[in-house]
Design a protein around this motif. Sequence first.
Motif, PDB file in Angstrom:
ATOM      1  N   LYS A 344      40.996   5.264  36.242  1.00  0.00           N
ATOM      2  CA  LYS A 344      42.057   4.576  36.956  1.00  0.00           C
ATOM      3  C   LYS A 344      41.675   4.516  38.421  1.00  0.00           C
ATOM      4  O   LYS A 344      41.283   5.529  39.007  1.00  0.00           O
ATOM      5  CB  LYS A 344      43.399   5.319  36.787  1.00  0.00           C
ATOM      6  N   GLY A 345      41.767   3.322  39.001  1.00  0.00           N
ATOM      7  CA  GLY A 345      41.414   3.178  40.417  1.00  0.00           C
ATOM      8  C   GLY A 345      39.958   3.523  40.690  1.00  0.00           C
ATOM      9  O   GLY A 345      39.645   4.148  41.702  1.00  0.00           O
ATOM     10  N   ARG A 346      39.088   3.164  39.740  1.00  0.00           N
ATOM     11  CA  ARG A 346      37.632   3.369  39.850  1.00  0.00           C
ATOM     12  C   ARG A 346      37.235   4.844  39.874  1.00  0.00           C
ATOM     13  O   ARG A 346      36.135   5.194  40.274  1.00  0.00           O
ATOM     14  CB  ARG A 346      37.078   2.641  41.092  1.00  0.00           C
ATOM     15  N   LYS A 347      38.143   5.704  39.437  1.00  0.00           N
ATOM     16  CA  LYS A 347      37.848   7.135  39.346  1.00  0.00           C
ATOM     17  C   LYS A 347      38.173   7.642  37.943  1.00  0.00           C
ATOM     18  O   LYS A 347      39.024   7.086  37.245  1.00  0.00           O
ATOM     19  CB  LYS A 347      38.657   7.924  40.384  1.00  0.00           C
ATOM     20  N   ILE A 348      37.485   8.720  37.553  1.00  0.00           N
ATOM     21  CA  ILE A 348      37.751   9.329  36.246  1.00  0.00           C
ATOM     22  C   ILE A 348      39.149   9.927  36.243  1.00  0.00           C
ATOM     23  O   ILE A 348      39.487  10.769  37.064  1.00  0.00           O
ATOM     24  CB  ILE A 348      36.726  10.431  35.928  1.00  0.00           C
ATOM     25  N   GLU A 349      39.974   9.464  35.323  1.00  0.00           N
ATOM     26  CA  GLU A 349      41.324  10.004  35.185  1.00  0.00           C
ATOM     27  C   GLU A 349      41.346  11.157  34.184  1.00  0.00           C
ATOM     28  O   GLU A 349      41.988  12.183  34.411  1.00  0.00           O
ATOM     29  CB  GLU A 349      42.295   8.913  34.729  1.00  0.00           C
ATOM     30  N   SER A 350      40.617  10.986  33.091  1.00  0.00           N
ATOM     31  CA  SER A 350      40.553  12.069  32.098  1.00  0.00           C
ATOM     32  C   SER A 350      39.294  11.942  31.254  1.00  0.00           C
ATOM     33  O   SER A 350      38.803  10.849  30.998  1.00  0.00           O
ATOM     34  CB  SER A 350      41.787  12.050  31.196  1.00  0.00           C
ATOM     35  N   LEU A 351      38.779  13.105  30.847  1.00  0.00           N
ATOM     36  CA  LEU A 351      37.662  13.195  29.909  1.00  0.00           C
ATOM     37  C   LEU A 351      38.086  14.107  28.776  1.00  0.00           C
ATOM     38  O   LEU A 351      38.746  15.114  29.001  1.00  0.00           O
ATOM     39  CB  LEU A 351      36.420  13.809  30.564  1.00  0.00           C
ATOM     40  N   ILE A 379      32.909  -1.894  37.906  1.00  0.00           N
ATOM     41  CA  ILE A 379      31.748  -1.143  38.382  1.00  0.00           C
ATOM     42  C   ILE A 379      30.493  -1.644  37.669  1.00  0.00           C
ATOM     43  O   ILE A 379      29.388  -1.544  38.169  1.00  0.00           O
ATOM     44  CB  ILE A 379      31.972   0.369  38.167  1.00  0.00           C
ATOM     45  N   ILE A 380      30.698  -2.204  36.484  1.00  0.00           N
ATOM     46  CA  ILE A 380      29.654  -2.946  35.769  1.00  0.00           C
ATOM     47  C   ILE A 380      30.083  -4.410  35.753  1.00  0.00           C
ATOM     48  O   ILE A 380      31.233  -4.719  35.424  1.00  0.00           O
ATOM     49  CB  ILE A 380      29.512  -2.447  34.314  1.00  0.00           C
ATOM     50  N   ASP A 381      29.162  -5.320  36.106  1.00  0.00           N
ATOM     51  CA  ASP A 381      29.530  -6.741  36.078  1.00  0.00           C
ATOM     52  C   ASP A 381      29.304  -7.308  34.675  1.00  0.00           C
ATOM     53  O   ASP A 381      28.870  -6.608  33.750  1.00  0.00           O
ATOM     54  CB  ASP A 381      28.783  -7.536  37.155  1.00  0.00           C
ATOM     55  N   GLU A 382      29.583  -8.600  34.494  1.00  0.00           N
ATOM     56  CA  GLU A 382      29.527  -9.193  33.157  1.00  0.00           C
ATOM     57  C   GLU A 382      28.118  -9.218  32.572  1.00  0.00           C
ATOM     58  O   GLU A 382      27.932  -9.272  31.358  1.00  0.00           O
ATOM     59  CB  GLU A 382      30.102 -10.612  33.178  1.00  0.00           C
ATOM     60  N   THR A 383      27.098  -9.128  33.433  1.00  0.00           N
ATOM     61  CA  THR A 383      25.720  -9.094  32.929  1.00  0.00           C
ATOM     62  C   THR A 383      25.279  -7.688  32.529  1.00  0.00           C
ATOM     63  O   THR A 383      24.185  -7.498  32.004  1.00  0.00           O
ATOM     64  CB  THR A 383      24.730  -9.634  33.984  1.00  0.00           C
ATOM     65  N   GLY A 384      26.137  -6.687  32.808  1.00  0.00           N
ATOM     66  CA  GLY A 384      25.801  -5.308  32.493  1.00  0.00           C
ATOM     67  C   GLY A 384      25.182  -4.547  33.647  1.00  0.00           C
ATOM     68  O   GLY A 384      24.704  -3.418  33.473  1.00  0.00           O
ATOM     69  N   LEU A 385      25.213  -5.125  34.831  1.00  0.00           N
ATOM     70  CA  LEU A 385      24.581  -4.504  35.995  1.00  0.00           C
ATOM     71  C   LEU A 385      25.540  -3.535  36.685  1.00  0.00           C
ATOM     72  O   LEU A 385      26.677  -3.882  36.999  1.00  0.00           O
ATOM     73  CB  LEU A 385      24.150  -5.587  36.986  1.00  0.00           C
ATOM     74  N   LEU A 386      25.058  -2.304  36.912  1.00  0.00           N
ATOM     75  CA  LEU A 386      25.829  -1.320  37.680  1.00  0.00           C
ATOM     76  C   LEU A 386      25.795  -1.674  39.148  1.00  0.00           C
ATOM     77  O   LEU A 386      24.727  -1.957  39.705  1.00  0.00           O
ATOM     78  CB  LEU A 386      25.218   0.075  37.507  1.00  0.00           C
ATOM     79  N   GLU A 387      26.936  -1.653  39.790  1.00  0.00           N
ATOM     80  CA  GLU A 387      26.964  -1.978  41.213  1.00  0.00           C
ATOM     81  C   GLU A 387      26.462  -0.804  42.051  1.00  0.00           C
ATOM     82  O   GLU A 387      26.371   0.336  41.589  1.00  0.00           O
ATOM     83  CB  GLU A 387      28.385  -2.361  41.633  1.00  0.00           C
TER      84      GLU A 387
END
Length: 528
Positions: A344-351, A379-387
């Motif tokens: 959530k909000g680009r951060k890990i909320e739960s594992l 954080i990953i775009d549609e091509t699968g690239l990590l930002e």
Amino acid sequence: MQVKENKMIRITVLEEEKQYQILCEEKKSIMQALLLANAEISALCGGKGICGKCKIKFLKGKTEPSDKDRKTFSEKELEDGYRLACTAYPRETAVIQLYMQKEQKIKVVAETEEKPYNGTAYRKDSDFGIAVDIGTTTIAMQLLEKSKKESISAYTGLNPQRSYGADVMSRIDAANHGWGEQLQKKIEEALEVGFSELIGKADILKEKVEEIIISGNTTMIHLLLGYSCETLGVAPFIPVNTGAVRTDSEKLFPNSGLKCSVKIIPGFSAFVGGDITAGLYYCQMQKKEGTNLFIDLGTNGEMAIGNREKILVTSVAAGPAFEGGNISCGIGSVPGAICKVDMKGRKIESLETIDGKEPLGICGSGVLEAVFELVKEAIIDETGLLEEPYFDNGFLLDEQRGKNPIVINQKDIREIQLAKSAVRAGIEVLLKRFGSTYKDIENVYLSGGFGYYVNVEKAIGIGMLPRELSRKIKPVGNTALAGAKKLLFQNAEWKKLRKLTDMVQEINLGGDKEFQEFYMEYLYFTLK
């Protein structure tokens, strides 16, 4: 002319609390020496230096780092003596410490959606049978009482052939390079251990076991029976035999102490084996008036579409990513494997981890969830690239309290991307060749361990499964084992099984233009 023998190099191995010595022939790797010594090692890539799981540390006599070592370890780690066992070729007496992660407590599905195994009351003087599923990664079996057809005890474990590679092609390659006898012995011994445990739990006499039914993919059956794999791994991929096999336990499992008949369920081809025959038989697809889909998600993604008129089957090279293979921090479904991820909000909320243990790595379902969440958070775009800034070092899931951090990196994303695209493309080709649309499908039977635990919504979200089929998807568990159980003590049903195999047509997707077009289309991540 005298043939010069290669010298043998003595290697002292430190493993947890124990110490032992092995001999390594000159020009052989540490991994090959460990395999010959029957050591339990992790070699998911089959010794190609790709997975990074066969980590060792030289305490004495360290080798020069290989190119694969330099890609895997930092300069300090290399200086400290860390190497990959598969690329380490010792030239002098050495002492090594093993750092390979064991997966002996892996969680294996030995049940279906209908009747989870609970054990049941029984008479010890009854007759019994054993149903077996030999998977590429795992083994599952159950002991059944003949009169009631109910499960008495269950056994699950890892397929020890995993030390020779995580997928069928790695095993075929190993068999064709002189390891066939060892591979056969490994699975024979593993099954004998399972039989012994089943019988011990039930406290019955071995003489009371009348029959064993075995299901498995074509490669696993070839290795069990000692067939040659020379034509299995190269086009046009011709098996020695895919028909039903009838033998006895004294021939196949000479050290088991059992004296009973053994039947092996027939398959269809090199990559669609008896495990799929058992699954289709369990789901009774050959009797259905409406059209149904059957999908078994594992290292080799097999699938079928059909009804009582005809059934089409195919397979796709999904690779071992769904079972944690070829993933940088991937492990099997063991306690401590990350299996659920929410952000959530680009951060890990739960594992969540299996059995709630401290995180050790990430299993297949966890990788899929992590990729979905990273796509959702852009954080990953549609091509699968990590930002950036995650492209180089990956996205951190867990710091592991001072140990190596658990991350999802660019290579992991590509592994999932290729696997999910192959599965989706296979589904689309089957639908088209059968002349069906999404609306025509009555049920989608999602088989196998990964299919049993996967978050279906997230699998749909990354495009692996069609959104239009979401309400029709039914995780059905280990149908290979369930089919084997259903065939125990049912001689008449084997004739019906022959009718099932006769009505099946296989579609070979190798070089198929439509498959390639769908494959490229579904490589992209577009949240559905």
